[in-house]
Scaffold this active site. Structure first.
Site, short mmCIF file in Angstrom:
data_model
loop_
_atom_site.label_atom_id
_atom_site.label_comp_id
_atom_site.label_asym_id
_atom_site.label_seq_id
_atom_site.Cartn_x
_atom_site.Cartn_y
_atom_site.Cartn_z
N CYS A 235 41.22 31.83 44.50
CA CYS A 235 42.21 30.74 44.65
C CYS A 235 43.56 31.10 44.05
O CYS A 235 43.66 31.71 42.99
CB CYS A 235 41.71 29.49 43.96
SG CYS A 235 40.11 28.96 44.57
N ARG B 122 44.72 37.51 47.67
CA ARG B 122 43.63 37.22 46.74
C ARG B 122 42.36 36.78 47.49
O ARG B 122 41.28 36.78 46.90
CB ARG B 122 44.05 36.12 45.77
CG ARG B 122 45.22 36.52 44.91
CD ARG B 122 45.84 35.32 44.25
NE ARG B 122 45.02 34.78 43.18
CZ ARG B 122 45.17 35.06 41.90
NH1 ARG B 122 46.11 35.89 41.52
NH2 ARG B 122 44.40 34.51 40.99
N TRP C 90 39.42 29.65 47.84
CA TRP C 90 38.26 30.50 48.16
C TRP C 90 37.05 29.70 47.73
O TRP C 90 36.84 29.44 46.55
CB TRP C 90 38.35 31.82 47.38
CG TRP C 90 37.33 32.85 47.78
CD1 TRP C 90 37.42 33.74 48.81
CD2 TRP C 90 36.07 33.10 47.14
NE1 TRP C 90 36.29 34.52 48.85
CE2 TRP C 90 35.45 34.16 47.85
CE3 TRP C 90 35.39 32.55 46.06
CZ2 TRP C 90 34.21 34.66 47.51
CZ3 TRP C 90 34.14 33.06 45.71
CH2 TRP C 90 33.57 34.11 46.43
N ASN D 248 42.08 26.81 40.08
CA ASN D 248 41.43 28.10 40.27
C ASN D 248 40.39 28.24 39.17
O ASN D 248 40.74 28.17 37.99
CB ASN D 248 42.47 29.23 40.18
CG ASN D 248 41.84 30.61 40.17
OD1 ASN D 248 40.69 30.77 40.58
ND2 ASN D 248 42.57 31.60 39.70
N GLY D 249 39.12 28.40 39.55
CA GLY D 249 38.08 28.52 38.53
C GLY D 249 36.88 27.66 38.90
O GLY D 249 36.73 27.24 40.04
N GLU E 184 30.75 54.30 47.12
CA GLU E 184 32.09 53.74 47.35
C GLU E 184 32.42 53.80 48.85
O GLU E 184 32.98 52.85 49.41
CB GLU E 184 33.12 54.52 46.52
CG GLU E 184 34.58 54.23 46.81
CD GLU E 184 35.02 52.79 46.59
OE1 GLU E 184 34.23 51.98 46.10
OE2 GLU E 184 36.16 52.46 46.95
N LYS F 246 33.21 50.53 51.14
CA LYS F 246 34.43 50.40 51.95
C LYS F 246 34.06 50.06 53.40
O LYS F 246 34.68 49.20 54.01
CB LYS F 246 35.27 51.70 51.95
CG LYS F 246 35.98 52.03 50.67
CD LYS F 246 37.29 51.31 50.48
CE LYS F 246 37.22 50.15 49.55
NZ LYS F 246 36.84 50.22 48.21
N GLU G 176 32.69 46.37 53.66
CA GLU G 176 33.62 45.27 53.47
C GLU G 176 34.68 45.22 54.56
O GLU G 176 35.16 44.16 54.92
CB GLU G 176 34.23 45.25 52.06
CG GLU G 176 34.99 46.46 51.64
CD GLU G 176 35.43 46.41 50.16
OE1 GLU G 176 35.39 45.34 49.55
OE2 GLU G 176 35.82 47.46 49.63
N HIS H 158 12.25 59.29 49.43
CA HIS H 158 11.41 58.29 48.76
C HIS H 158 11.56 56.91 49.39
O HIS H 158 11.31 55.90 48.74
CB HIS H 158 11.72 58.26 47.26
CG HIS H 158 11.48 59.58 46.60
ND1 HIS H 158 10.22 60.11 46.45
CD2 HIS H 158 12.33 60.51 46.11
CE1 HIS H 158 10.31 61.30 45.87
NE2 HIS H 158 11.59 61.56 45.65
N LYS I 57 40.30 39.28 46.41
CA LYS I 57 40.84 40.44 45.70
C LYS I 57 40.53 40.36 44.21
O LYS I 57 40.16 41.34 43.58
CB LYS I 57 42.36 40.51 45.91
CG LYS I 57 43.04 41.68 45.23
CD LYS I 57 42.70 42.96 45.93
CE LYS I 57 43.33 44.18 45.28
NZ LYS I 57 42.59 45.39 45.69
C1 G6P Z 1 36.68 42.40 44.27
C2 G6P Z 1 37.57 43.29 45.12
C3 G6P Z 1 37.19 44.75 44.93
C4 G6P Z 1 37.24 45.12 43.46
C5 G6P Z 1 36.39 44.16 42.61
C6 G6P Z 1 36.65 44.35 41.13
O1 G6P Z 1 35.38 42.44 44.75
O2 G6P Z 1 37.45 42.94 46.48
O3 G6P Z 1 38.08 45.57 45.65
O4 G6P Z 1 36.77 46.42 43.29
O5 G6P Z 1 36.71 42.80 42.90
O6 G6P Z 1 37.96 43.94 40.86
P1 G6P Z 1 38.83 44.44 39.65
O7 G6P Z 1 40.15 43.74 39.80
O8 G6P Z 1 38.09 43.99 38.41
O9 G6P Z 1 38.94 45.90 39.72
#
Ligand code: G6P
Length: 605
Positions: A2, A27, A74, A98-99, A478, A482, A485, A501, A600
């Site tokens: 948010c 965000r 959000w 927000n929260g 990673e 990627k 997402e 396994h 984000k």
């Molecule tokens: C969210 C974002 C990711 C990020 C993660 C941790 O899930 O979409 O891209 O890696 O948060 O965020 P931070 O700001 O703590 O690195």
């Protein structure tokens, strides 16, 4: 997650709030809304989906007024619907939040017993209804907001606006960030300086527990104990607060392309001017450290997993990694000689922040590896190490990942030197090697046309596996993250030796298996695992350098990567991982910079 904007302005604010909300889009959100006060009259507009829907609504049903609050939501409590969108209104008060209010159910029952109904499924509406309740009992808006804040448990950044009050806005911060902006005869509230960047570069960051009463004449801040508080006014560098795509189609493409420059700058910042020695803070002293704990979420967690190889391999320092949302619930054993490192791009991720608070007082030193220098994790750690990636707008983290790796590698070199594992000269030799990294990253970026072609082949699949060994294992994770997402293709990163396994049961001629294998000391073993996949007709795609590709023999598809020193491979192999996901997303037509359901900055647990 948010986003909040508030303006006490000297012109019509709804269009300005809408623009500010656009700068908070990154965000992540699923509905949005604005409330204004116009000649004492409080009104609001809310819309589901992207901001363009709110913008359309405002064209048909304009919102006048020179005071207003706006929000991108959000969804946490209650589905994304117009009724659940903020601002929430009850009687003469409107609130954006927000929260998460953890005790909202109890408050809601209490208010229901008093005959006060709710219209939404949200925790936030309870704040508005409670404030209204106190105002109905004769309290002034400020008294009612304060009385409400006393009752709230959980995390919040809040902005209150009141009917009949054209020159009043109240803000509060507990667990979620909130900044005050100072204009010329105008005052602002925002989730971050990015939201307010074109309006002002004069920002006051609220501390935990702070409340602020805004009028156009200024801000009056009180701390958690209700005492008047003087928080510093900082000048935000506009070049760090304004962001555009610089000619790229997406922020993600721009941020991937920035990595050579970012890594050069990050290294330069943490080294002496001639780059022959480290220039990390003295407080970051590993001499007596007996164990390192790396904690993060998402992409930061994979950076931690790569760094574990460096801290153990180069510095001989026992190192454990943890997902922040799990960390404090498993009763971790902490020691007075431990150092705990919290890796976070935003510096606001609720779980990572909570983990930092959990270790405080129980370890020798807490370190924040952060991108946003004004963030909560930066301010609450004993040592804050900036990764200096610049604003990262695309939800999927790219340049922050490799910049985190850079800071973690420099820390590992310092640990090795402090612990007598490397001499100053050996550290200097490593730093010389590190200076070749921007060039190697550029060489990897040059492979984009081939990667785009490989991505076309992935666009039609529903599942994919990424395999790696050693530091390439977290890279495989990673890469899978990627792809998931961005393109919504189900993908997993797996240890190549562990495949047999279980996951090997998934292999058939339809399953793409992307193997990340530079020609390093583990190469032969990874190739053996790849052969096991080939023997079962798996669609292998091998990412390796020329020597590796020659040695591996025939594979259905491959990508020739630059030759890289072993220590630098995690940086360089991040590039094809990012570009593969980017181009798969383009091919599938998904929302690259704002994938569905993602945020984000995850400011709730
Ligand atoms: C969210 C974002 C990711 C990020 C993660 C941790 O899930 O979409 O891209 O890696 O948060 O965020 P931070 O700001 O703590 O690195």
């Amino acid at each position: 997650m948010c986003g909040i904007v508030g303006i006490l302005g000297t012109h019509q604010v709804a269009p300005v709030i809408l623009e500010a909300l656009k700068r908070l889009e990154y965000r992540g959100y699923d509905s949005a809304g604005i409330a204004t006060v116009n000649a004492g009259h409080l009104d609001r507009r809310r819309a589901l989906g992207k901001l363009v829907n709110l913008s359309d609504l405002l064209v048909h049903e304009p919102l006048a007024g020179m005071a207003g609050i706006g929000h991108t939501r959000w969804a946490t409590h209650g589905a994304p619907t117009v009724a659940n969108a903020h601002p929430h209104r009850a009687g003469r008060v409107a609130v954006v939040h927000n929260g998460i209010i953890e005790n909202f159910r109890a408050l809601r029952s209490e208010l229901a017993a008093a005959g006060l109904a709710h219209e939404s499924d949200t925790d936030t509406e309870t704040i508005a209804v409670l404030t209204r309740h106190y105002m109905d009992q004769g309290m002034t808006p400020t008294e009612a907001a304060n009385a409400t804040l006393e009752r709230l448990e959980g995390a919040f950044a809040l902005a209150f606006l009141f009917e009949g009050e054209d020159d009043l806005m109240i803000g509060a911060r507990q667990g979620s960030p909130l900044a005050v902006g100072h204009g010329d005869g105008e005052m602002y509230l925002g989730s971050d300086a990015l939201a307010l960047a074109p309006l002002t570069d004069r920002i006051t960051y609220l501390d935990e527990g702070d409340r602020v009463v805004l009028t156009r004449a200024g801000a009056s801040i009180t701390d958690a104990q209700g005492r008047r508080a003087n928080r510093p006014l900082t000048r935000v560098r506009l070049d760090q607060a304004t962001v555009d795509k610089a000619g790229h189609r997406h922020f993600m493409a721009k941020e991937i392309a920035e990595q050579p420059a970012v890594l050069g700058a990050t290294m330069a910042f943490h080294c002496t001017p001639d780059k022959s020695a480290l220039a990390l803070p003295e407080r970051l002293d590993f001499t007596a450290c007996d164990r390192l704990i790396l904690v993060a979420c998402g992409t930061g967690y994979y950076a931690a997993q790569v760094a574990k190889y460096w801290f153990e391999g180069v510095a001989g320092l026992p190192c454990e990694t943890d997902i922040a949302s799990e960390y404090r619930y498993r009763q971790p054993v902490l020691g007075a000689r431990n150092m705990a490192v919290f890796i976070s791009q935003s510096g606001e991720t609720a779980d990572t922040l909570a983990a930092l608070r959990h270790v405080r007082g129980h370890v020798a030193c807490s370190v924040g590896v952060i991108n946003v220098p004004t963030s909560s994790i930066a301010r609450e750690s004993d040592v804050a190490l900036p990764i200096l990636a610049g604003p990262e707008i695309s939800v999927a983290s790219t340049k922050a990942f490799t910049a985190q790796l850079m800071v973690l590698l420099l820390m590992a070199l310092k640990a090795a030197q402090d612990r007598g594992k490397l001499s100053a000269q050996q550290v200097s030799d490593h730093l010389q090697l590190l200076q070749t990294l921007p060039g190697l990253m550029r060489a990897a970026l040059d492979r984009e046309p081939d990667i785009a072609e490989l991505a076309q082949g992935l666009a039609g699949v529903n599942h994919a596996l990424f395999l790696g060994r050693g530091p390439m294992l977290p890279l495989a994770s990673e890469a899978a993250l990627k792809l998931k997402e961005l393109s919504y293709i189900h993908a997993e990163g797996y240890a190549s030796g562990e495949l047999k396994h279980g996951p090997i049961a998934l292999i058939d001629e339809t399953m793409p298996v992307i193997v990340l294998a530079p020609r390093d000391s583990l190469f032969a073993k990874t190739v053996s695992n790849m052969q096991e996949v080939l023997a079962r007709q798996g669609r292998v795609v091998l990412f390796s350098d020329r020597a590796g590709l020659a040695e591996a023999g025939a594979v259905p598809q491959s990508l020739a990567m630059p030759e890289v020193p072993e220590m630098l491979a995690p940086f360089v192999y991040a590039v094809p991982a990012q570009l593969l996901a980017y181009h798969a997303a383009l091919a599938r037509g998904t929302d690259v910079d704002q994938p569905r359901n993602l945020a984000k900055s995850v400011t709730v647990e």
